[in-house]
Design an enzyme around this catalytic site. Structure first.
Site, PDB file in Angstrom:
ATOM      1  N   HIS A 180       0.814  -1.228   0.000  1.00 21.20           N
ATOM      2  CA  HIS A 180       0.000   0.000   0.000  1.00 21.20           C
ATOM      3  C   HIS A 180       0.845   1.276   0.000  1.00 21.20           C
ATOM      4  CE1 HIS A 180      -3.396  -2.518   0.219  1.00 21.20           C
ATOM      5  NE2 HIS A 180      -3.499  -2.659   1.529  1.00 21.20           N
ATOM      6  N   HIS A 193      -9.751   1.633   0.864  1.00 25.18           N
ATOM      7  CA  HIS A 193      -9.594   0.526   1.811  1.00 25.18           C
ATOM      8  C   HIS A 193     -10.641   0.588   2.922  1.00 25.18           C
ATOM      9  CE1 HIS A 193      -7.536  -2.749   3.773  1.00 25.18           C
ATOM     10  NE2 HIS A 193      -6.523  -2.684   2.923  1.00 25.18           N
ATOM     11  N   GLU A 235     -11.304  -4.084  -2.608  1.00 24.02           N
ATOM     12  CA  GLU A 235     -10.407  -3.072  -3.161  1.00 24.02           C
ATOM     13  C   GLU A 235     -10.230  -3.259  -4.674  1.00 24.02           C
ATOM     14  OE1 GLU A 235      -6.797  -3.315  -0.528  1.00 24.02           O
ATOM     15  OE2 GLU A 235      -8.135  -4.754   0.444  1.00 24.02           O
TER      16      GLU A 235
END
Length: 380
Positions: free
Chosen positions: A136, A207, A345
Protein backbone atom coordinates in the site's frame (compact mmCIF):
# COMPACT_ATOMS: atom_id res chain seq x y z
CA UNK A 1 -31.45 44.39 60.47
CA UNK A 2 -27.97 44.56 58.92
CA UNK A 3 -28.30 40.95 57.78
CA UNK A 4 -31.64 41.74 56.09
CA UNK A 5 -30.20 44.77 54.29
CA UNK A 6 -27.25 42.67 53.06
CA UNK A 7 -29.57 39.95 51.74
CA UNK A 8 -31.68 42.51 49.86
CA UNK A 9 -28.54 44.00 48.32
CA UNK A 10 -27.29 40.55 47.18
CA UNK A 11 -30.64 39.74 45.55
CA UNK A 12 -30.52 43.08 43.74
CA UNK A 13 -27.00 42.38 42.45
CA UNK A 14 -27.95 38.92 41.18
CA UNK A 15 -31.08 40.28 39.53
CA UNK A 16 -29.12 42.98 37.69
CA UNK A 17 -26.28 40.69 36.56
CA UNK A 18 -26.74 39.87 32.86
CA UNK A 19 -27.12 36.14 32.16
CA UNK A 20 -24.29 34.54 30.19
CA UNK A 21 -25.36 33.09 26.88
CA UNK A 22 -25.28 29.32 26.76
CA UNK A 23 -23.03 27.92 24.06
CA UNK A 24 -25.15 25.77 21.74
CA UNK A 25 -24.03 22.16 21.65
CA UNK A 26 -22.21 21.19 18.48
CA UNK A 27 -24.50 19.10 16.25
CA UNK A 28 -23.48 15.55 15.50
CA UNK A 29 -23.59 13.73 12.20
CA UNK A 30 -26.15 10.96 11.83
CA UNK A 31 -23.33 8.57 12.77
CA UNK A 32 -22.67 10.51 15.99
CA UNK A 33 -19.46 12.26 14.89
CA UNK A 34 -18.39 15.78 15.90
CA UNK A 35 -16.71 17.81 13.18
CA UNK A 36 -14.50 19.57 15.73
CA UNK A 37 -12.89 16.23 16.62
CA UNK A 38 -11.52 16.08 13.08
CA UNK A 39 -10.29 19.66 12.86
CA UNK A 40 -6.58 19.66 13.55
CA UNK A 41 -3.23 20.59 12.08
CA UNK A 42 -0.73 17.93 10.99
CA UNK A 43 2.66 19.20 9.87
CA UNK A 44 1.07 22.51 8.97
CA UNK A 45 -1.83 21.01 7.00
CA UNK A 46 -5.42 21.32 8.22
CA UNK A 47 -7.68 18.32 8.61
CA UNK A 48 -11.46 18.36 8.66
CA UNK A 49 -14.60 16.24 8.32
CA UNK A 50 -16.85 16.55 5.28
CA UNK A 51 -20.47 15.42 5.36
CA UNK A 52 -22.25 14.17 2.23
CA UNK A 53 -26.03 13.67 2.17
CA UNK A 54 -28.37 12.57 -0.59
CA UNK A 55 -32.10 12.97 -1.22
CA UNK A 56 -32.84 9.68 0.56
CA UNK A 57 -31.28 10.72 3.86
CA UNK A 58 -28.18 8.57 3.40
CA UNK A 59 -25.03 10.09 4.91
CA UNK A 60 -21.33 9.58 4.23
CA UNK A 61 -18.54 11.34 6.13
CA UNK A 62 -15.02 11.79 4.77
CA UNK A 63 -11.85 13.21 6.29
CA UNK A 64 -9.08 14.65 4.16
CA UNK A 65 -6.53 12.90 6.39
CA UNK A 66 -5.68 9.95 4.18
CA UNK A 67 -8.72 10.63 2.00
CA UNK A 68 -10.72 8.37 4.32
CA UNK A 69 -14.36 7.34 4.42
CA UNK A 70 -15.18 7.61 8.14
CA UNK A 71 -18.84 6.57 8.28
CA UNK A 72 -21.57 5.35 5.92
CA UNK A 73 -25.17 5.53 7.16
CA UNK A 74 -27.57 3.45 5.07
CA UNK A 75 -31.10 2.16 5.77
CA UNK A 76 -31.61 -1.49 6.71
CA UNK A 77 -34.65 -3.66 5.89
CA UNK A 78 -36.62 -1.88 8.62
CA UNK A 79 -35.67 1.59 7.41
CA UNK A 80 -33.29 2.13 10.34
CA UNK A 81 -30.02 3.83 9.44
CA UNK A 82 -26.93 1.71 10.13
CA UNK A 83 -23.24 2.67 10.01
CA UNK A 84 -21.61 0.02 7.82
CA UNK A 85 -17.89 0.94 7.87
CA UNK A 86 -15.22 0.80 10.55
CA UNK A 87 -13.51 4.01 11.64
CA UNK A 88 -12.63 6.32 14.51
CA UNK A 89 -14.38 9.19 16.33
CA UNK A 90 -11.51 11.65 15.85
CA UNK A 91 -8.36 12.42 13.89
CA UNK A 92 -6.35 11.28 16.90
CA UNK A 93 -7.83 7.82 16.46
CA UNK A 94 -6.38 7.63 12.97
CA UNK A 95 -2.98 9.10 13.80
CA UNK A 96 -2.32 7.28 17.08
CA UNK A 97 -2.13 3.80 15.54
CA UNK A 98 -0.98 2.57 12.15
CA UNK A 99 -4.07 1.67 10.12
CA UNK A 100 -5.67 2.13 6.71
CA UNK A 101 -9.35 2.19 7.75
CA UNK A 102 -11.35 3.81 4.94
CA UNK A 103 -8.24 5.26 3.33
CA UNK A 104 -7.32 6.23 -0.19
CA UNK A 105 -4.37 3.94 -0.96
CA UNK A 106 -1.39 4.90 -3.14
CA UNK A 107 0.87 5.31 -4.88
CA UNK A 108 0.51 1.59 -5.44
CA UNK A 109 -2.27 -0.35 -3.72
CA UNK A 110 -1.46 -3.90 -2.63
CA UNK A 111 2.00 -5.50 -2.75
CA UNK A 112 5.16 -5.04 -4.80
CA UNK A 113 7.65 -7.93 -4.52
CA UNK A 114 10.78 -7.10 -2.53
CA UNK A 115 9.94 -3.41 -2.93
CA UNK A 116 11.55 -3.30 -6.38
CA UNK A 117 10.18 -1.81 -9.58
CA UNK A 118 11.80 -1.00 -12.91
CA UNK A 119 10.60 2.13 -14.69
CA UNK A 120 12.16 3.42 -17.91
CA UNK A 121 14.99 0.94 -17.52
CA UNK A 122 15.85 2.23 -14.04
CA UNK A 123 15.36 0.08 -10.93
CA UNK A 124 13.87 1.74 -7.87
CA UNK A 125 13.94 0.42 -4.33
CA UNK A 126 10.80 1.12 -2.30
CA UNK A 127 10.36 0.77 1.47
CA UNK A 128 9.70 -2.82 2.53
CA UNK A 129 6.95 -2.86 5.14
CA UNK A 130 5.28 -6.26 4.74
CA UNK A 131 7.21 -9.56 4.75
CA UNK A 132 9.98 -7.94 2.73
CA UNK A 133 7.53 -6.43 0.22
CA UNK A 134 6.04 -2.96 -0.27
CA UNK A 135 2.40 -2.85 0.83
CA UNK A 136 0.00 0.00 0.00
CA UNK A 137 2.73 2.46 -0.95
CA UNK A 138 4.91 1.76 2.08
CA UNK A 139 4.66 2.83 5.73
CA UNK A 140 4.02 6.46 4.69
CA UNK A 141 1.58 5.92 1.85
CA UNK A 142 -1.32 8.18 0.94
CA UNK A 143 -3.24 6.95 4.00
CA UNK A 144 -0.86 9.13 6.07
CA UNK A 145 -1.10 12.25 3.90
CA UNK A 146 -3.36 15.28 4.24
CA UNK A 147 -5.24 15.92 1.00
CA UNK A 148 -6.51 19.34 0.00
CA UNK A 149 -10.30 19.18 -0.02
CA UNK A 150 -13.17 21.16 -1.49
CA UNK A 151 -16.87 20.39 -1.26
CA UNK A 152 -18.58 21.80 -4.37
CA UNK A 153 -22.02 20.60 -3.25
CA UNK A 154 -23.74 18.65 -0.48
CA UNK A 155 -23.12 15.30 -2.20
CA UNK A 156 -19.51 15.66 -3.38
CA UNK A 157 -16.03 16.10 -1.98
CA UNK A 158 -12.92 16.51 -4.16
CA UNK A 159 -9.54 15.53 -2.69
CA UNK A 160 -6.21 16.45 -4.29
CA UNK A 161 -2.63 15.61 -3.40
CA UNK A 162 0.78 16.17 -5.00
CA UNK A 163 2.94 13.11 -4.47
CA UNK A 164 6.44 14.41 -5.08
CA UNK A 165 9.16 12.75 -7.12
CA UNK A 166 10.98 10.30 -4.87
CA UNK A 167 8.23 10.08 -2.25
CA UNK A 168 8.35 6.53 -0.84
CA UNK A 169 10.91 5.82 -3.57
CA UNK A 170 8.50 6.24 -6.50
CA UNK A 171 9.62 8.27 -9.53
CA UNK A 172 7.75 11.32 -10.84
CA UNK A 173 5.68 14.15 -9.41
CA UNK A 174 2.19 12.68 -9.40
CA UNK A 175 -0.87 14.95 -9.25
CA UNK A 176 -3.69 12.93 -7.69
CA UNK A 177 -7.39 13.78 -7.69
CA UNK A 178 -10.06 11.72 -5.93
CA UNK A 179 -13.72 12.67 -6.35
CA UNK A 180 -16.24 11.05 -4.01
CA UNK A 181 -19.89 11.55 -4.94
CA UNK A 182 -22.88 10.28 -2.96
CA UNK A 183 -25.53 9.61 -5.59
CA UNK A 184 -29.29 9.62 -5.16
CA UNK A 185 -29.43 5.87 -5.78
CA UNK A 186 -27.43 5.32 -2.56
CA UNK A 187 -24.03 4.77 -4.13
CA UNK A 188 -20.58 6.13 -3.29
CA UNK A 189 -19.05 6.82 -6.70
CA UNK A 190 -15.25 7.20 -6.38
CA UNK A 191 -13.32 8.51 -9.37
CA UNK A 192 -9.52 8.63 -9.39
CA UNK A 193 -7.34 10.69 -11.71
CA UNK A 194 -3.57 11.18 -11.84
CA UNK A 195 -0.95 12.78 -14.06
CA UNK A 196 2.84 12.61 -13.87
CA UNK A 197 5.87 14.48 -15.18
CA UNK A 198 7.98 11.32 -15.28
CA UNK A 199 7.10 7.71 -16.03
CA UNK A 200 5.87 5.94 -12.92
CA UNK A 201 3.47 3.26 -11.65
CA UNK A 202 0.01 3.99 -10.23
CA UNK A 203 -2.64 1.80 -8.61
CA UNK A 204 -5.12 3.72 -6.46
CA UNK A 205 -7.90 2.17 -4.41
CA UNK A 206 -10.07 2.61 -1.32
CA UNK A 207 -9.59 0.53 1.81
CA UNK A 208 -12.96 0.77 3.56
CA UNK A 209 -13.72 -1.99 6.04
CA UNK A 210 -17.37 -2.95 5.63
CA UNK A 211 -19.65 -4.63 8.15
CA UNK A 212 -23.20 -4.62 6.84
CA UNK A 213 -24.69 -5.83 10.12
CA UNK A 214 -24.34 -2.27 11.43
CA UNK A 215 -22.44 -3.57 14.45
CA UNK A 216 -18.70 -4.02 13.87
CA UNK A 217 -18.57 -6.05 17.06
CA UNK A 218 -20.02 -8.85 14.93
CA UNK A 219 -17.97 -10.88 12.47
CA UNK A 220 -18.79 -10.82 8.75
CA UNK A 221 -18.65 -14.62 8.50
CA UNK A 222 -22.42 -14.81 8.00
CA UNK A 223 -22.36 -12.25 5.16
CA UNK A 224 -23.19 -13.73 1.76
CA UNK A 225 -20.50 -13.00 -0.82
CA UNK A 226 -20.68 -13.25 -4.60
CA UNK A 227 -17.66 -12.47 -6.82
CA UNK A 228 -18.05 -12.21 -10.59
CA UNK A 229 -14.79 -14.04 -11.29
CA UNK A 230 -13.79 -17.48 -12.55
CA UNK A 231 -10.11 -16.97 -11.71
CA UNK A 232 -7.88 -15.54 -9.01
CA UNK A 233 -4.17 -14.93 -8.42
CA UNK A 234 -2.72 -17.33 -5.79
CA UNK A 235 -0.17 -16.15 -3.22
CA UNK A 236 2.79 -17.62 -1.36
CA UNK A 237 3.20 -17.58 2.43
CA UNK A 238 4.36 -13.94 2.31
CA UNK A 239 1.06 -12.94 0.65
CA UNK A 240 2.86 -12.26 -2.64
CA UNK A 241 1.27 -13.29 -5.92
CA UNK A 242 3.11 -16.17 -7.56
CA UNK A 243 2.50 -15.03 -11.12
CA UNK A 244 -0.04 -17.77 -11.78
CA UNK A 245 -3.74 -17.32 -12.49
CA UNK A 246 -5.82 -20.25 -11.21
CA UNK A 247 -9.43 -21.31 -11.64
CA UNK A 248 -11.79 -20.92 -8.69
CA UNK A 249 -14.02 -23.84 -9.66
CA UNK A 250 -13.96 -26.69 -7.17
CA UNK A 251 -12.08 -24.63 -4.55
CA UNK A 252 -13.00 -22.46 -1.53
CA UNK A 253 -12.20 -19.47 -3.79
CA UNK A 254 -15.39 -20.05 -5.78
CA UNK A 255 -17.92 -17.32 -4.99
CA UNK A 256 -19.66 -17.37 -8.36
CA UNK A 257 -22.84 -18.05 -6.37
CA UNK A 258 -23.72 -16.39 -3.06
CA UNK A 259 -21.89 -18.18 -0.24
CA UNK A 260 -21.41 -17.35 3.46
CA UNK A 261 -17.90 -15.95 3.90
CA UNK A 262 -17.27 -18.22 6.87
CA UNK A 263 -18.40 -21.43 5.21
CA UNK A 264 -14.91 -22.44 4.01
CA UNK A 265 -12.63 -19.71 5.35
CA UNK A 266 -10.79 -21.96 7.83
CA UNK A 267 -10.21 -24.86 5.46
CA UNK A 268 -6.43 -24.79 5.78
CA UNK A 269 -6.14 -28.05 3.84
CA UNK A 270 -6.51 -25.66 0.91
CA UNK A 271 -3.07 -24.03 0.89
CA UNK A 272 -4.32 -20.63 -0.29
CA UNK A 273 -6.45 -20.18 2.82
CA UNK A 274 -3.48 -21.21 4.92
CA UNK A 275 -1.19 -18.75 3.12
CA UNK A 276 -3.72 -15.92 3.28
CA UNK A 277 -4.81 -16.58 6.90
CA UNK A 278 -8.26 -16.64 5.32
CA UNK A 279 -9.25 -14.61 2.27
CA UNK A 280 -6.71 -11.98 1.25
CA UNK A 281 -6.57 -12.48 -2.50
CA UNK A 282 -7.07 -10.78 -5.84
CA UNK A 283 -9.88 -12.07 -8.04
CA UNK A 284 -9.59 -11.73 -11.84
CA UNK A 285 -12.93 -10.14 -12.67
CA UNK A 286 -15.11 -11.33 -15.50
CA UNK A 287 -16.30 -7.74 -15.90
CA UNK A 288 -13.04 -6.78 -17.65
CA UNK A 289 -13.34 -3.11 -16.75
CA UNK A 290 -17.03 -2.74 -17.64
CA UNK A 291 -18.31 -0.37 -14.95
CA UNK A 292 -21.93 -1.31 -15.70
CA UNK A 293 -21.48 -4.93 -14.58
CA UNK A 294 -21.50 -6.00 -10.92
CA UNK A 295 -18.05 -7.15 -9.80
CA UNK A 296 -19.06 -8.37 -6.35
CA UNK A 297 -22.03 -8.42 -3.98
CA UNK A 298 -22.14 -8.70 -0.19
CA UNK A 299 -25.35 -9.10 1.84
CA UNK A 300 -25.95 -9.15 5.59
CA UNK A 301 -28.72 -11.62 6.49
CA UNK A 302 -29.26 -9.67 9.72
CA UNK A 303 -30.00 -6.21 8.28
CA UNK A 304 -30.76 -7.12 4.69
CA UNK A 305 -28.29 -4.46 3.57
CA UNK A 306 -26.73 -5.29 0.20
CA UNK A 307 -23.52 -3.83 -1.21
CA UNK A 308 -22.81 -4.11 -4.94
CA UNK A 309 -19.33 -3.21 -6.19
CA UNK A 310 -18.68 -1.90 -9.70
CA UNK A 311 -15.23 -1.04 -11.05
CA UNK A 312 -13.32 -0.11 -14.18
CA UNK A 313 -10.37 -2.12 -12.87
CA UNK A 314 -9.56 -5.73 -13.84
CA UNK A 315 -9.07 -7.01 -10.29
CA UNK A 316 -10.68 -6.95 -6.86
CA UNK A 317 -8.81 -7.68 -3.65
CA UNK A 318 -11.08 -9.30 -1.08
CA UNK A 319 -9.72 -9.17 2.47
CA UNK A 320 -11.67 -10.53 5.42
CA UNK A 321 -10.06 -8.62 8.29
CA UNK A 322 -7.81 -11.52 9.27
CA UNK A 323 -5.30 -9.24 11.00
CA UNK A 324 -7.74 -7.19 13.07
CA UNK A 325 -6.66 -8.25 16.55
CA UNK A 326 -8.54 -6.21 19.12
CA UNK A 327 -5.82 -3.56 19.39
CA UNK A 328 -8.02 -0.85 17.84
CA UNK A 329 -11.06 0.67 19.50
CA UNK A 330 -13.22 2.47 16.98
CA UNK A 331 -16.39 4.55 16.85
CA UNK A 332 -18.71 4.22 19.86
CA UNK A 333 -15.99 2.39 21.80
CA UNK A 334 -16.32 -0.82 19.79
CA UNK A 335 -13.23 -3.02 19.68
CA UNK A 336 -12.28 -4.31 16.24
CA UNK A 337 -11.50 -7.99 16.34
CA UNK A 338 -10.55 -10.60 13.76
CA UNK A 339 -12.90 -10.86 10.78
CA UNK A 340 -15.12 -8.01 11.92
CA UNK A 341 -15.03 -6.54 8.39
CA UNK A 342 -14.51 -7.19 4.70
CA UNK A 343 -12.53 -4.99 2.31
CA UNK A 344 -13.28 -4.87 -1.42
CA UNK A 345 -10.41 -3.07 -3.16
CA UNK A 346 -10.60 -2.38 -6.91
CA UNK A 347 -7.16 -2.60 -8.47
CA UNK A 348 -4.59 -3.70 -10.98
CA UNK A 349 -3.33 -7.15 -9.99
CA UNK A 350 -0.78 -7.15 -7.13
CA UNK A 351 2.87 -6.77 -8.20
CA UNK A 352 1.85 -5.97 -11.79
CA UNK A 353 5.10 -3.99 -12.39
CA UNK A 354 6.99 -7.28 -12.02
CA UNK A 355 4.52 -9.55 -13.80
CA UNK A 356 4.82 -9.12 -17.59
CA UNK A 357 1.52 -9.69 -19.35
CA UNK A 358 -0.61 -8.55 -16.41
CA UNK A 359 -2.62 -5.28 -16.68
CA UNK A 360 -0.10 -2.45 -16.91
CA UNK A 361 0.19 0.03 -14.03
CA UNK A 362 2.59 2.32 -15.91
CA UNK A 363 1.79 6.00 -16.48
CA UNK A 364 3.79 8.33 -18.73
CA UNK A 365 3.86 12.12 -19.03
CA UNK A 366 1.00 13.37 -21.19
CA UNK A 367 -1.22 10.45 -20.20
CA UNK A 368 -3.99 10.49 -17.59
CA UNK A 369 -4.59 7.67 -15.14
CA UNK A 370 -8.29 7.11 -14.48
CA UNK A 371 -10.00 4.56 -12.30
CA UNK A 372 -13.50 4.26 -10.92
CA UNK A 373 -15.14 2.24 -8.17
CA UNK A 374 -18.78 2.38 -7.11
CA UNK A 375 -20.08 1.04 -3.78
CA UNK A 376 -23.87 0.84 -4.21
CA UNK A 377 -26.18 0.08 -1.28
CA UNK A 378 -29.67 -1.34 -1.30
CA UNK A 379 -31.91 -3.62 0.77
CA UNK A 380 -32.44 -7.21 -0.26
Amino acid sequence: MNRLIGLIALVAIVACTPKQKETPEEPSTLSGLKRSNFQSSLNGDSTDLFVLKNANGMEVTVTNYGGRIVSVMVPDKNGTLQDVVLGFDSIQGYTSVSNNLGATIGRYGNRIANGKIKVGGVEYQLPQNNYGHTLHGGPEGYDTKVFKAVQPDSQTVVLTYLSKDGEAGFPGNLDVKVTMNLTNDNAIDIQYEAETDKETVVNLTNHSYFNLSGNPGNTILDHLLTINADEYTPVDDTFMTTGKIDKVKGTPMDFTVATPIGQRIDDTTFVQLKNGKGYDHNWVLNTKGDISRVAATVVSPVTGIQLDVYTSEPGLQVYTGNFLDGSMTGKKGIVYNRRNAICLESQKYPDSPNKPGWPSPYLKPGEKYTSRCIYKFSVQ
